[in-house]
Motif scaffolding. Structure first.
Motif, PDB file in Angstrom:
ATOM      1  N   VAL A 156     -18.977  62.339 -91.796  1.00 51.88           N
ATOM      2  CA  VAL A 156     -18.804  62.250 -90.343  1.00 51.88           C
ATOM      3  C   VAL A 156     -18.446  63.619 -89.771  1.00 51.88           C
ATOM      4  N   ASN A 213     -17.110  58.489 -84.094  1.00 50.99           N
ATOM      5  CA  ASN A 213     -17.044  59.529 -85.120  1.00 50.99           C
ATOM      6  C   ASN A 213     -15.702  60.260 -85.092  1.00 50.99           C
ATOM      7  N   ILE A 249     -19.304  53.349 -87.959  1.00 52.50           N
ATOM      8  CA  ILE A 249     -19.867  54.694 -88.098  1.00 52.50           C
ATOM      9  C   ILE A 249     -21.162  54.613 -88.891  1.00 52.50           C
TER      10      ILE A 249
END
Length: 191
Positions: free
Chosen positions: A157, A89, A128
């Motif tokens: 994110v 992240n 992700i």
């Protein structure tokens, strides 16, 4: 609670956990391109970075951006995310920040493809967790890459880190240790 492990062993694991944090953070500070490692200046001077004061570390709890803009804080947060197996992240967020600063159209296209290959595509090495629609939108946008092609994913994110990981970081033993003021005792002077 695992009753087969003595309580003293659990306490020892907790102490080792803080030591492990310090080791990881030291590693990141020495090896990260975004860390505060010693860098030579133009005139040969060196710019050294040190552990933050408890007051500086406490500023990180005021806002997530305070943490991200402090190089030591960023390295500490990255080490924390690594311990939670979700450092992709922060790596993605930083890659997007770098991407937005890119001037050359050729570099923009190559960086966009690299970010896509590293973080977005299915089975990417640092994939992700974003929704299918956002992934498809990015896949379309990188064909003619511009500075905003990762904006939606980067916001998601960032929000995920700010609302989930950041509060856990602030509660972590490592962060709490950084915020503690050292107790310096003054010994009485002899007459």
């Amino acid at each position: 609670r695992d009753l087969s492990v003595p309580l003293s062993w659990k306490s020892l694991r907790s102490v080792n956990s803080v030591k492990d944090w310090k080791t990881r953070l030291s590693y990141f500070l020495q090896n990260s391109s975004t860390s505060r490692k010693t860098k030579p200046k133009k005139k040969g001077k060196q710019h050294a970075y040190f552990r933050p004061s408890p007051e500086e570390a406490q500023l990180w709890s005021e806002a997530f951006d305070e943490l991200l803009t402090n190089k030591y804080g960023l390295a500490a947060f990255r080490a924390f995310l690594k311990s939670e197996f979700c450092e992709e992240n922060i790596d993605f967020w930083l890659a997007c920040e770098d991407f937005k600063k890119t001037k050359s159209p050729q570099k923009l296209t190559s960086k966009a493809k690299k970010i896509f290959n590293d973080f977005i595509e299915k089975e990417a090495p640092k994939e992700i967790n974003i929704d299918f629609q956002t992934k498809n939108l990015i896949a379309q946008n990188i064909q003619e890459a511009n500075h905003t092609c990762f904006s939606a994913a980067q916001k998601r994110v960032y929000s995920l880190m700010e609302n989930n990981s950041y509060p856990r970081f602030l509660e972590s033993e490592f962060y709490q240790e950084l915020c503690k003021k050292s107790l310096i005792t003054k010994e009485p002077q002899g007459t």
